[in-house]
Design a protein around this motif. Sequence first.
Motif, PDB file in Angstrom:
ATOM      1  N   MET A   1      36.130  85.119  29.568  1.00  0.00           N
ATOM      2  CA  MET A   1      35.551  86.418  29.848  1.00  0.00           C
ATOM      3  C   MET A   1      35.093  86.536  31.310  1.00  0.00           C
ATOM      4  O   MET A   1      35.251  87.574  31.919  1.00  0.00           O
ATOM      5  N   ALA A   2      34.543  85.448  31.853  1.00  0.00           N
ATOM      6  CA  ALA A   2      34.088  85.472  33.246  1.00  0.00           C
ATOM      7  C   ALA A   2      35.274  85.642  34.193  1.00  0.00           C
ATOM      8  O   ALA A   2      35.157  86.336  35.207  1.00  0.00           O
ATOM      9  N   ALA A   3      36.405  85.018  33.856  1.00  0.00           N
ATOM     10  CA  ALA A   3      37.594  85.150  34.710  1.00  0.00           C
ATOM     11  C   ALA A   3      38.099  86.580  34.711  1.00  0.00           C
ATOM     12  O   ALA A   3      38.492  87.103  35.767  1.00  0.00           O
ATOM     13  N   LEU A   4      38.078  87.240  33.568  1.00  0.00           N
ATOM     14  CA  LEU A   4      38.511  88.636  33.487  1.00  0.00           C
ATOM     15  C   LEU A   4      37.583  89.530  34.310  1.00  0.00           C
ATOM     16  O   LEU A   4      38.052  90.394  35.052  1.00  0.00           O
ATOM     17  N   ARG A   5      36.288  89.307  34.213  1.00  0.00           N
ATOM     18  CA  ARG A   5      35.322  90.083  35.001  1.00  0.00           C
ATOM     19  C   ARG A   5      35.574  89.886  36.497  1.00  0.00           C
ATOM     20  O   ARG A   5      35.550  90.840  37.263  1.00  0.00           O
TER      21      ARG A   5
END
Length: 132
Positions: A1-5
């Motif tokens: 999720m952090a990579a997508l953000r």
Amino acid sequence: MAALRAIILIVWVSPATALGLLMGIIGLATGGGCRRRGRILEFWGGAVTRFLAHAPLVQGAAAMTLGHVVLGVDRRALDDSREHELVHVAQYERWGPAFLPAYGLCALALWLAGRSPYWDNPFEREAYRRAP
């Protein structure tokens, strides 16, 4: 999720980052340098130094932020202003492509009102409040 953000934020601020990269590449081609600091690229020297010294609205600035790029007159100026400039990076991440027009319109309105387009600008006030 952090990579997508992170990817979304990179795309969101990419118009301003592209301007910063263009200036940074010109700086590199004229003897400047570059380094990565966390999520930003910092450029200094060469044409970057001349730009900061002479460009309208930023004349004499030690550093300025364009998206995920920070331009500085030299390494020391970048080190000294990093926390302040990171506040501007966060502002770009909130405002995206609207940041530059919003900053400019605030500066213009303040100038027309006889106030300082830089020191009274709410974006600068936030940056100095969070990173004096």
